[in-house]
Motif scaffolding. Sequence first.
Motif, PDB file in Angstrom:
ATOM      1  N   SER A  93     -19.814 -17.444  41.367  1.00 39.64           N
ATOM      2  CA  SER A  93     -19.688 -17.917  42.495  1.00 39.64           C
ATOM      3  C   SER A  93     -19.992 -17.237  43.658  1.00 39.64           C
ATOM      4  CB  SER A  93     -18.208 -18.544  42.751  1.00 39.64           C
ATOM      5  OG  SER A  93     -17.478 -17.561  43.065  1.00 39.64           O
ATOM      6  N   GLU A  94     -19.825 -17.483  44.891  1.00 46.36           N
ATOM      7  CA  GLU A  94     -20.109 -16.843  46.303  1.00 46.36           C
ATOM      8  C   GLU A  94     -19.152 -15.630  46.394  1.00 46.36           C
ATOM      9  OE1 GLU A  94     -19.506 -19.345  49.824  1.00 46.36           O
ATOM     10  OE2 GLU A  94     -18.539 -20.536  48.217  1.00 46.36           O
ATOM     11  N   LEU A  95     -18.049 -15.646  45.815  1.00 47.71           N
ATOM     12  CA  LEU A  95     -17.082 -14.466  46.003  1.00 47.71           C
ATOM     13  C   LEU A  95     -17.618 -13.162  45.633  1.00 47.71           C
ATOM     14  CD1 LEU A  95     -13.805 -16.141  44.057  1.00 47.71           C
ATOM     15  CD2 LEU A  95     -14.272 -16.056  46.394  1.00 47.71           C
ATOM     16  N   ASN A  96     -17.134 -12.251  46.363  1.00 45.05           N
ATOM     17  CA  ASN A  96     -17.764 -11.034  46.339  1.00 45.05           C
ATOM     18  C   ASN A  96     -16.689  -9.972  46.492  1.00 45.05           C
ATOM     19  OD1 ASN A  96     -17.336 -11.037  49.138  1.00 45.05           O
ATOM     20  ND2 ASN A  96     -19.526 -11.045  49.542  1.00 45.05           N
ATOM     21  N   ALA A  97     -15.360 -10.362  46.635  1.00 46.63           N
ATOM     22  CA  ALA A  97     -14.347  -9.259  47.200  1.00 46.63           C
ATOM     23  C   ALA A  97     -13.201  -9.603  46.398  1.00 46.63           C
ATOM     24  CB  ALA A  97     -14.084  -9.315  48.655  1.00 46.63           C
ATOM     25  N   MET A  98     -12.156  -8.826  46.371  1.00 46.81           N
ATOM     26  CA  MET A  98     -10.652  -8.903  45.579  1.00 46.81           C
ATOM     27  C   MET A  98     -10.121  -7.922  46.440  1.00 46.81           C
ATOM     28  SD  MET A  98     -11.434  -9.143  41.675  1.00 46.81           S
ATOM     29  CE  MET A  98     -12.637 -10.495  40.869  1.00 46.81           C
ATOM     30  N   VAL A  99      -8.828  -8.667  46.726  1.00 46.98           N
ATOM     31  CA  VAL A  99      -7.510  -7.790  47.346  1.00 46.98           C
ATOM     32  C   VAL A  99      -6.616  -7.637  46.444  1.00 46.98           C
ATOM     33  CG1 VAL A  99      -5.782  -8.001  49.278  1.00 46.98           C
ATOM     34  CG2 VAL A  99      -8.058  -9.379  49.429  1.00 46.98           C
ATOM     35  N   ILE A 100      -6.526  -6.464  45.907  1.00 47.49           N
ATOM     36  CA  ILE A 100      -5.610  -6.256  44.912  1.00 47.49           C
ATOM     37  C   ILE A 100      -4.639  -5.204  45.335  1.00 47.49           C
ATOM     38  CG2 ILE A 100      -5.684  -4.776  42.551  1.00 47.49           C
ATOM     39  CD1 ILE A 100      -8.510  -5.098  42.423  1.00 47.49           C
ATOM     40  N   ASP A 101      -3.106  -5.842  44.750  1.00 53.94           N
ATOM     41  CA  ASP A 101      -1.957  -5.268  45.133  1.00 53.94           C
ATOM     42  C   ASP A 101      -1.888  -3.658  44.705  1.00 53.94           C
ATOM     43  OD1 ASP A 101      -0.551  -7.034  46.457  1.00 53.94           O
ATOM     44  OD2 ASP A 101       0.366  -7.799  44.926  1.00 53.94           O
ATOM     45  N   ILE A 102      -1.768  -2.747  45.779  1.00 57.17           N
ATOM     46  CA  ILE A 102      -1.645  -1.315  45.267  1.00 57.17           C
ATOM     47  C   ILE A 102      -0.006  -1.135  45.516  1.00 57.17           C
ATOM     48  CG2 ILE A 102      -2.115   1.004  46.134  1.00 57.17           C
ATOM     49  CD1 ILE A 102      -4.084  -0.158  44.151  1.00 57.17           C
ATOM     50  N   LYS A 103       0.506  -1.694  46.370  1.00 61.00           N
ATOM     51  CA  LYS A 103       2.066  -1.910  46.421  1.00 61.00           C
ATOM     52  C   LYS A 103       2.377  -2.932  47.011  1.00 61.00           C
ATOM     53  CE  LYS A 103       4.580   0.053  50.256  1.00 61.00           C
ATOM     54  NZ  LYS A 103       5.628  -0.979  50.519  1.00 61.00           N
ATOM     55  N   ASN A 104       3.278  -3.725  46.154  1.00 65.60           N
ATOM     56  CA  ASN A 104       3.499  -5.328  46.297  1.00 65.60           C
ATOM     57  C   ASN A 104       4.863  -5.297  47.140  1.00 65.60           C
ATOM     58  OD1 ASN A 104       5.977  -4.906  44.682  1.00 65.60           O
ATOM     59  ND2 ASN A 104       4.666  -5.622  42.901  1.00 65.60           N
ATOM     60  N   ASP A 105       5.323  -6.549  47.287  1.00 67.46           N
ATOM     61  CA  ASP A 105       6.528  -7.007  48.399  1.00 67.46           C
ATOM     62  C   ASP A 105       7.792  -6.422  47.579  1.00 67.46           C
ATOM     63  OD1 ASP A 105       6.573  -9.064  46.602  1.00 67.46           O
ATOM     64  OD2 ASP A 105       5.948 -10.392  48.221  1.00 67.46           O
ATOM     65  N   GLU A 106       7.964  -6.068  46.453  1.00 62.92           N
ATOM     66  CA  GLU A 106       8.883  -5.445  45.658  1.00 62.92           C
ATOM     67  C   GLU A 106       8.938  -4.014  46.170  1.00 62.92           C
ATOM     68  OE1 GLU A 106       8.739  -6.581  41.928  1.00 62.92           O
ATOM     69  OE2 GLU A 106       9.259  -8.643  42.283  1.00 62.92           O
ATOM     70  N   GLY A 107       8.026  -3.270  46.596  1.00 60.40           N
ATOM     71  CA  GLY A 107       7.974  -1.718  46.718  1.00 60.40           C
ATOM     72  C   GLY A 107       7.258  -1.268  45.763  1.00 60.40           C
ATOM     73  N   ILE A 108       6.958  -1.842  44.643  1.00 58.99           N
ATOM     74  CA  ILE A 108       6.337  -1.360  43.362  1.00 58.99           C
ATOM     75  C   ILE A 108       4.892  -0.901  43.700  1.00 58.99           C
ATOM     76  CG2 ILE A 108       5.795  -1.887  41.041  1.00 58.99           C
ATOM     77  CD1 ILE A 108       8.164  -3.752  40.855  1.00 58.99           C
ATOM     78  N   VAL A 109       4.575   0.238  43.113  1.00 61.77           N
ATOM     79  CA  VAL A 109       3.385   0.909  43.160  1.00 61.77           C
ATOM     80  C   VAL A 109       2.852   0.193  41.836  1.00 61.77           C
ATOM     81  CG1 VAL A 109       1.609   2.560  43.100  1.00 61.77           C
ATOM     82  CG2 VAL A 109       3.731   2.665  44.830  1.00 61.77           C
ATOM     83  N   THR A 110       1.558  -0.298  41.733  1.00 59.99           N
ATOM     84  CA  THR A 110       1.059  -1.026  40.541  1.00 59.99           C
ATOM     85  C   THR A 110       0.233  -0.283  39.646  1.00 59.99           C
ATOM     86  OG1 THR A 110      -0.946  -1.807  41.705  1.00 59.99           O
ATOM     87  CG2 THR A 110       1.107  -3.267  41.714  1.00 59.99           C
ATOM     88  N   TYR A 111       0.289   0.916  39.796  1.00 60.86           N
ATOM     89  CA  TYR A 111      -0.393   1.799  38.778  1.00 60.86           C
ATOM     90  C   TYR A 111       0.131   3.219  38.893  1.00 60.86           C
ATOM     91  CZ  TYR A 111      -3.399   4.525  42.522  1.00 60.86           C
ATOM     92  OH  TYR A 111      -3.635   5.211  43.425  1.00 60.86           O
TER      93      TYR A 111
END
Length: 415
Positions: A93-111
Amino acid sequence: MRKKRSCLAGICLILCLSGCAKTQDTEVPAVQYMQEEETPSEEPVQEQPEIPEEEEQPEPERVPAGPVKGIYVTGPIAGHERMSELEQLAASSELNAMVIDIKNDEGIVTYQMEQPMVEELEAAVRYIPDLPELVKRLKEQDVYLIARIVAFKDPLLAQKRPEWCVHRKDGSVFLDKNGLAWVNPYCREVWEYLLDLAKEAAAAGFDEIQFDYIRFPTEIRDEEVDYGEDSQEKSKTEVISEFTAYAYETLSPLGVWVSADVFGTIIDNEYDASLVGQDYREMAMNLDYICPMVYPSHYRDGVYGIEHPDLQPYETVLAALQASEEVLSGIPKGEHRAQVRAWLQDFTASWVNPHQSYGGEQIRSQIQAVYDSGSAEWLLWNAKCSYTEEGLLTEEEALAGTKDQEEDSQMQSEE
């Protein structure tokens, strides 16, 4: 997309010259000068070999991306096999970007971020087991990477550092309707923590840092809350704008773009702006991209003369972005001004009455409203990362549509 280069530290010469001693009552000047009665030695001075100066390298160049068309991705999805489905959706599709959680709204850092405060707080969860591999894989697919960092909604940080969180005037910790604490936007220690996370994301290869929940909580009245002494001198909008400027100044030299999410209603509603502390115009002067959440379901009936906004997605998004342009046009020419990249609704707001099911038609009408407003970029939000493929064009169809729009614009200008 954008190439990154490391940030060079400055050369500190003052320390070599200073006698930086300081006591409680007196200060010693940083540089001690030779007294007038001293005379230089008459012995011949031997020439010292010249030490070549270290060449100062330029700051990393921030290469502009093409018009961003993206989707939101949670940490658990980014590290799950379902991620392959989103990659396939982008490829087809025309999609070309992703907004990926690095710190979410629980305060968790995702890696597993190797950052001292993250490790001290035990804030990391390995939702994304191998971030370098994920970044490499997505960049090979020409996906523009945006690191989402939730700012002041952080119950984990508030729990580990209660002195940094929002308090009531009776000294108790404020909890929102979900029983979650928020950290205090007036607290500079919180600022530094957020920027440390952003620096790590930039070093990991993300093209852009996007701050969400860059605001105050809405479920406590000003007369009930104690934000500390600084709140007596600065308003909520002033401190959020100040943080925005500080983040921009800190992160831009690292070669990343800087953006922030804001409520769509604060664009031209002074009450909402003061409530959450978001001054649309001021924030836009210290960002590369400002991302209003113009979800039709989030507007009250009658706004912009629209009877039921959720039932009229095109009209709602168009009116909101026209209001955006009117506000931002007040920024003097020559001053920095962020580009507008709206968040659009790819979910059904069943709690709204009346509402409608959002499918391909509703998604496409919002996207068309973005283009008709004069903007070229947009992001789709679905909390479960389940996106409506029928609302997207192929890359070829999108390019053809862009050419048609350019031709129409040229014909209108000639008329």
